[in-house]
Design a protein around this motif. Structure first.
Motif, PDB file in Angstrom:
ATOM      1  N   GLU A 182     -21.093  11.230 -37.802  1.00  0.00           N
ATOM      2  CA  GLU A 182     -20.958  12.376 -38.032  1.00  0.00           C
ATOM      3  C   GLU A 182     -22.132  12.922 -39.063  1.00  0.00           C
ATOM      4  O   GLU A 182     -22.852  13.832 -38.488  1.00  0.00           O
ATOM      5  CB  GLU A 182     -19.576  13.197 -38.227  1.00  0.00           C
ATOM      6  N   ALA A 183     -21.996  11.978 -39.887  1.00  0.00           N
ATOM      7  CA  ALA A 183     -22.947  11.963 -41.235  1.00  0.00           C
ATOM      8  C   ALA A 183     -24.521  11.859 -40.259  1.00  0.00           C
ATOM      9  O   ALA A 183     -25.705  12.630 -41.090  1.00  0.00           O
ATOM     10  CB  ALA A 183     -22.863  11.230 -42.013  1.00  0.00           C
ATOM     11  N   ALA A 184     -24.874  10.963 -39.524  1.00  0.00           N
ATOM     12  CA  ALA A 184     -26.119  10.916 -38.857  1.00  0.00           C
ATOM     13  C   ALA A 184     -26.349  12.478 -38.531  1.00  0.00           C
ATOM     14  O   ALA A 184     -27.494  12.466 -37.964  1.00  0.00           O
ATOM     15  CB  ALA A 184     -26.225  10.109 -37.660  1.00  0.00           C
ATOM     16  N   LEU A 185     -25.500  12.419 -37.068  1.00  0.00           N
ATOM     17  CA  LEU A 185     -25.819  14.344 -36.586  1.00  0.00           C
ATOM     18  C   LEU A 185     -26.457  15.453 -37.982  1.00  0.00           C
ATOM     19  O   LEU A 185     -26.472  15.934 -37.507  1.00  0.00           O
ATOM     20  CB  LEU A 185     -24.491  14.276 -36.112  1.00  0.00           C
ATOM     21  N   TRP A 186     -25.473  15.510 -38.763  1.00  0.00           N
ATOM     22  CA  TRP A 186     -26.195  16.251 -40.163  1.00  0.00           C
ATOM     23  C   TRP A 186     -26.772  16.125 -40.396  1.00  0.00           C
ATOM     24  O   TRP A 186     -27.469  16.995 -40.694  1.00  0.00           O
ATOM     25  CB  TRP A 186     -24.882  16.611 -40.661  1.00  0.00           C
ATOM     26  N   SER A 187     -27.097  14.843 -40.406  1.00  0.00           N
ATOM     27  CA  SER A 187     -28.727  14.871 -41.180  1.00  0.00           C
ATOM     28  C   SER A 187     -29.911  14.740 -40.428  1.00  0.00           C
ATOM     29  O   SER A 187     -31.541  14.976 -41.153  1.00  0.00           O
ATOM     30  CB  SER A 187     -28.904  12.808 -41.274  1.00  0.00           C
ATOM     31  N   LEU A 188     -29.858  15.707 -38.963  1.00  0.00           N
ATOM     32  CA  LEU A 188     -30.533  16.006 -38.503  1.00  0.00           C
ATOM     33  C   LEU A 188     -30.788  17.835 -38.381  1.00  0.00           C
ATOM     34  O   LEU A 188     -32.289  17.704 -38.233  1.00  0.00           O
ATOM     35  CB  LEU A 188     -30.045  14.994 -36.736  1.00  0.00           C
ATOM     36  N   ALA A 189     -30.025  18.065 -39.087  1.00  0.00           N
ATOM     37  CA  ALA A 189     -29.861  19.922 -38.905  1.00  0.00           C
ATOM     38  C   ALA A 189     -31.670  20.082 -40.370  1.00  0.00           C
ATOM     39  O   ALA A 189     -32.673  20.870 -39.695  1.00  0.00           O
ATOM     40  CB  ALA A 189     -29.030  19.725 -39.689  1.00  0.00           C
ATOM     41  N   PRO A 190     -31.890  19.178 -41.025  1.00  0.00           N
ATOM     42  CA  PRO A 190     -33.055  19.431 -41.479  1.00  0.00           C
ATOM     43  C   PRO A 190     -34.438  19.720 -41.424  1.00  0.00           C
ATOM     44  O   PRO A 190     -35.406  19.931 -40.780  1.00  0.00           O
ATOM     45  CB  PRO A 190     -32.961  18.740 -43.456  1.00  0.00           C
ATOM     46  N   SER A 191     -34.331  18.439 -40.092  1.00  0.00           N
ATOM     47  CA  SER A 191     -35.367  18.184 -39.073  1.00  0.00           C
ATOM     48  C   SER A 191     -35.957  19.211 -37.588  1.00  0.00           C
ATOM     49  O   SER A 191     -36.819  19.231 -37.766  1.00  0.00           O
ATOM     50  CB  SER A 191     -35.339  16.402 -37.584  1.00  0.00           C
ATOM     51  N   LEU A 192     -35.215  20.049 -37.559  1.00  0.00           N
ATOM     52  CA  LEU A 192     -34.666  20.522 -36.397  1.00  0.00           C
ATOM     53  C   LEU A 192     -35.886  22.323 -37.644  1.00  0.00           C
ATOM     54  O   LEU A 192     -36.693  22.369 -37.231  1.00  0.00           O
ATOM     55  CB  LEU A 192     -34.054  21.892 -37.050  1.00  0.00           C
ATOM     56  N   LEU A 193     -36.960  21.949 -38.836  1.00  0.00           N
ATOM     57  CA  LEU A 193     -37.697  22.918 -39.410  1.00  0.00           C
ATOM     58  C   LEU A 193     -39.052  22.430 -39.892  1.00  0.00           C
ATOM     59  O   LEU A 193     -40.288  22.801 -39.722  1.00  0.00           O
ATOM     60  CB  LEU A 193     -36.721  23.302 -41.019  1.00  0.00           C
ATOM     61  N   THR A 244     -28.942  11.787 -50.481  1.00  0.00           N
ATOM     62  CA  THR A 244     -27.825  12.552 -49.415  1.00  0.00           C
ATOM     63  C   THR A 244     -27.538  11.890 -48.315  1.00  0.00           C
ATOM     64  O   THR A 244     -26.180  12.080 -47.847  1.00  0.00           O
ATOM     65  CB  THR A 244     -29.203  13.131 -48.597  1.00  0.00           C
ATOM     66  N   THR A 245     -28.205  10.499 -47.524  1.00  0.00           N
ATOM     67  CA  THR A 245     -26.733   9.936 -46.785  1.00  0.00           C
ATOM     68  C   THR A 245     -25.851   9.012 -47.484  1.00  0.00           C
ATOM     69  O   THR A 245     -24.626   9.778 -47.416  1.00  0.00           O
ATOM     70  CB  THR A 245     -28.196   8.325 -46.040  1.00  0.00           C
ATOM     71  N   GLN A 246     -25.827   9.224 -49.131  1.00  0.00           N
ATOM     72  CA  GLN A 246     -24.368   8.576 -49.263  1.00  0.00           C
ATOM     73  C   GLN A 246     -23.615   9.599 -50.139  1.00  0.00           C
ATOM     74  O   GLN A 246     -22.711   9.760 -49.342  1.00  0.00           O
ATOM     75  CB  GLN A 246     -24.951   8.092 -50.664  1.00  0.00           C
ATOM     76  N   TYR A 247     -24.648  10.505 -50.212  1.00  0.00           N
ATOM     77  CA  TYR A 247     -23.033  11.616 -49.891  1.00  0.00           C
ATOM     78  C   TYR A 247     -22.785  12.384 -48.945  1.00  0.00           C
ATOM     79  O   TYR A 247     -21.234  12.689 -48.953  1.00  0.00           O
ATOM     80  CB  TYR A 247     -24.607  13.330 -50.669  1.00  0.00           C
ATOM     81  N   LEU A 248     -23.414  12.677 -47.915  1.00  0.00           N
ATOM     82  CA  LEU A 248     -22.648  12.883 -46.860  1.00  0.00           C
ATOM     83  C   LEU A 248     -21.467  12.140 -46.750  1.00  0.00           C
ATOM     84  O   LEU A 248     -20.173  12.678 -45.698  1.00  0.00           O
ATOM     85  CB  LEU A 248     -23.559  12.665 -45.379  1.00  0.00           C
ATOM     86  N   GLN A 249     -21.794  10.150 -46.301  1.00  0.00           N
ATOM     87  CA  GLN A 249     -20.651   9.767 -46.560  1.00  0.00           C
ATOM     88  C   GLN A 249     -19.412   9.047 -47.576  1.00  0.00           C
ATOM     89  O   GLN A 249     -18.329   9.255 -46.812  1.00  0.00           O
ATOM     90  CB  GLN A 249     -21.296   8.447 -45.995  1.00  0.00           C
ATOM     91  N   SER A 250     -19.833   9.278 -48.341  1.00  0.00           N
ATOM     92  CA  SER A 250     -19.272   8.715 -49.184  1.00  0.00           C
ATOM     93  C   SER A 250     -18.827   9.792 -49.935  1.00  0.00           C
ATOM     94  O   SER A 250     -17.106   9.602 -51.409  1.00  0.00           O
ATOM     95  CB  SER A 250     -19.615   7.623 -50.260  1.00  0.00           C
ATOM     96  N   VAL A 251     -18.747  10.785 -50.550  1.00  0.00           N
ATOM     97  CA  VAL A 251     -18.887  12.024 -51.004  1.00  0.00           C
ATOM     98  C   VAL A 251     -17.868  12.870 -49.830  1.00  0.00           C
ATOM     99  O   VAL A 251     -16.752  13.846 -50.177  1.00  0.00           O
ATOM    100  CB  VAL A 251     -19.654  12.976 -52.148  1.00  0.00           C
ATOM    101  N   LEU A 252     -18.572  13.478 -49.282  1.00  0.00           N
ATOM    102  CA  LEU A 252     -18.237  14.536 -47.657  1.00  0.00           C
ATOM    103  C   LEU A 252     -16.633  13.317 -47.270  1.00  0.00           C
ATOM    104  O   LEU A 252     -16.095  13.829 -46.962  1.00  0.00           O
ATOM    105  CB  LEU A 252     -18.754  15.086 -47.379  1.00  0.00           C
ATOM    106  N   GLY A 253     -16.714  12.316 -47.017  1.00  0.00           N
ATOM    107  CA  GLY A 253     -16.300  11.505 -46.444  1.00  0.00           C
ATOM    108  C   GLY A 253     -16.174  11.426 -44.706  1.00  0.00           C
ATOM    109  O   GLY A 253     -15.347  11.352 -44.019  1.00  0.00           O
ATOM    110  N   MET A 254     -17.571  11.729 -44.347  1.00  0.00           N
ATOM    111  CA  MET A 254     -17.630  11.981 -42.843  1.00  0.00           C
ATOM    112  C   MET A 254     -18.073  10.555 -42.743  1.00  0.00           C
ATOM    113  O   MET A 254     -18.267   9.534 -43.253  1.00  0.00           O
ATOM    114  CB  MET A 254     -19.248  12.747 -42.504  1.00  0.00           C
ATOM    115  N   GLY A 255     -17.609  10.330 -41.032  1.00  0.00           N
ATOM    116  CA  GLY A 255     -18.330   8.673 -40.552  1.00  0.00           C
ATOM    117  C   GLY A 255     -19.568   8.860 -40.024  1.00  0.00           C
ATOM    118  O   GLY A 255     -20.610   9.664 -40.242  1.00  0.00           O
ATOM    119  N   THR A 256     -20.450   7.677 -39.827  1.00  0.00           N
ATOM    120  CA  THR A 256     -21.655   7.410 -39.698  1.00  0.00           C
ATOM    121  C   THR A 256     -22.169   8.055 -38.760  1.00  0.00           C
ATOM    122  O   THR A 256     -23.299   8.766 -39.250  1.00  0.00           O
ATOM    123  CB  THR A 256     -21.762   6.147 -39.623  1.00  0.00           C
TER     124      THR A 256
END
Length: 512
Positions: free
Chosen positions: A304-315, A290-302
């Protein structure tokens, strides 16, 4: 010697528990805190490629290698005492890391941080076991503990990104210092001392044996995940297994064993360690993709990717308490099995992700995390409840060591599966593109124009294809784990309250 009835926890115990979450959060954050700091560290300290790897890995290796030793030591000298020693070491090592003037100094500081972390992790979980004698309250506390640990790993990368936007790279380590000072001030007042009243002699030879078993095994598995099954990595795994065999044999034949055989007499303890390792396998295996997908597939900066990766933690914050409540109303085996099924559903959603499926990925990751935190909180409570209270430190360290093994194995197995599919899809590409997605991204940038875009598109499709295969493999494993949990744990029931015995392990009124 008889156990008294379980005493409900009061406000003092819950305040003490809140204080104990501080070291847990910081130790788990330190796993990921360097994600954004490494470019600045590279500019300032100019580490070699090997030194850069050790700056990352030395913390995790020291932590994993000493968990068993520190858990056993805490049972003998006192868990509060070991916690205070560890907090002091962790705070001092954080200052050394923040002001390191060379790569060697930073690596040494990271090792010291790992040693401090190895004292803090089992001490906090063991103290939770001792503070909450009532099974329902203990289950609720361990559920919160599990959620805080999982959230801390995600929070670490975001916190480091925020700090680096305002301060120099060493600031990511100085975050630890105020929290450790607060811990040193409050723990002696709020947390009572607990230890084994009759610990026996400390088996010194088991210390290097346990370290020699854990370190090569974790190192080999992590390197296999990163570089494939090279001969050196396979030898490392074999060496770890050999020392592990010797260590286990010694524990089974000595009366003063570091790992007491009494731990495994409790129903559910061994099963809890195994199921916790499977959950860690899935958690770290999914994070690898998932970390590689956010950065290398979707092209996010580090960041931005870290902030999006927090979303699942809300649950996650709701999952563990809800599962603890369910476990009091129905057979815990079915709740744990249900957690595995929920996690399998999350992996199945990840298996449907395409090359532009952010929300599907986040949904799958959130469902997976909820299921795994449900499992991890319940099996931790089950294993600790089954262990004698005077051996809580050793029990906690075995749980966490199994978790380290499971995580390393998850990255190795699922990572290798995904890599094999990726390389198969790109069998005709040049070596740099075929080796890793990161290499393909770098090659695409060098080529530029339509040729670069084509290389990048093919590499991203191949990576997603490999991630899908790994996700379906993880789905099958978790469904099998659900059946295993239902079979092993059925009719186990809720853990009986086992208050600690002896004058050193009485109510919090003796703290101070």
């Amino acid at each position: 010697m008889t156990n008294s009835a379980a005493r409900p926890a009061g406000r003092r115990e819950w305040i003490a528990f809140t204080v104990l979450l501080l070291p847990l959060l910081l130790v788990s954050m330190d796993v990921s805190v360097l994600y954004f700091a490494i470019p600045a560290i590279t500019r300032e300290l100019d580490p070699s490629a090997t030194q850069q790897l050790w700056i990352f890995d030395s913390y995790a290796f020291a932590l994993a290698g000493l968990l068993i030793t520190m858990g056993s030591l805490g049972d003998r000298i006192g868990r509060r005492k070991l916690l205070l020693v560890g907090a002091t070491a962790f705070g001092l090592a954080s200052v050394c890391a923040a002001y390191a003037t060379s790569a060697e100094m930073l690596i040494a500081a990271r090792v010291l941080l790992g040693i401090g972390g190895a004292t803090l992790m089992p001490s906090t979980l063991a103290l939770v076991r001792n503070l909450f004698q009532d099974a329902v309250e203990r289950g609720r506390a361990i559920a919160i503990w599990s959620g805080a640990m999982t959230g801390g790993i995600a929070l670490g990368s975001v916190m480091s990104g925020v700090m680096l936007n305002h301060f120099w790279w060493g600031s990511v380590f100085l975050i630890n210092v105020p929290a450790m000072l607060l811990l040193l001030a409050l723990v002696p007042v709020l947390v009572p001392e607990f230890k084994d009243p009759a610990p026996g002699r400390f088996d010194l030879l088991s210390v290097p044996l346990s370290t020699a078993a854990v370190l090569p095994l974790v190192y080999g598995l992590k390197e296999i995940a990163a570089e494939g099954p090279e001969p050196l990595h396979l030898v490392s795994v074999a060496v770890g297994l050999a020392f592990g065999f010797v260590f286990v044999r010694r524990q089974r034949t000595r009366d003063d064993a570091m790992v007491s055989r009494a731990l495994f007499r409790g129903r559910g303890f061994g099963a809890g360690i195994a199921l916790n390792a499977i959950a860690a396998f899935a958690m770290m295996g999914s994070a690898y993709f998932t970390t590689q997908y956010l950065q290398s597939v979707l092209g996010m900066g580090t960041l931005e990717a870290a902030l999006w990766s927090l979303a699942p933690s809300l649950l996650i914050g709701a999952a563990a308490p809800v599962s603890a409540a369910l476990a009091q109303k129905t057979d815990r085996a079915y709740v744990i099995a249900g957690g595995f099924v929920l996690a399998a559903a999350g992996f199945a959603l990840i298996g449907l992700v395409g090359s532009d499926s952010l929300w599907l990925l986040l949904t799958g990751a959130g469902v997976l995390a909820c299921g795994l935190v449900t499992v991890m909180s319940l099996v931790a409570d089950m294993a600790l409840g089954a262990a004698p209270a005077e051996k809580a430190g050793s029990a906690a360290s075995l749980l966490e060591t199994g978790q380290e093994f499971g995580g390393a194995l998850g990255m190795a197995v699922l990572g290798s599966l995904g890599t094999a599919v990726y390389r198969s899809d790109l069998s005709g590409a040049e070596p740099a593109v075929r080796e890793t997605l990161g290499g393909a991204v770098a090659t695409a940038r060098q080529l530029g124009g339509p040729a670069g875009e084509q290389v990048l598109a093919l590499a991203r499709e191949a990576f997603v294809h490999g991630m899908q295969y790994a996700a379906w493999g993880g789905t099958a494993l978790l469904l099998a784990a659900a059946l295993l949990a239902a079979a092993l744990l059925r009719r186990l029931g809720a853990p009986a309250a086992q208050p600690a015995e002896g004058p050193a392990a009485q109510a919090p009124a003796l703290a101070g």
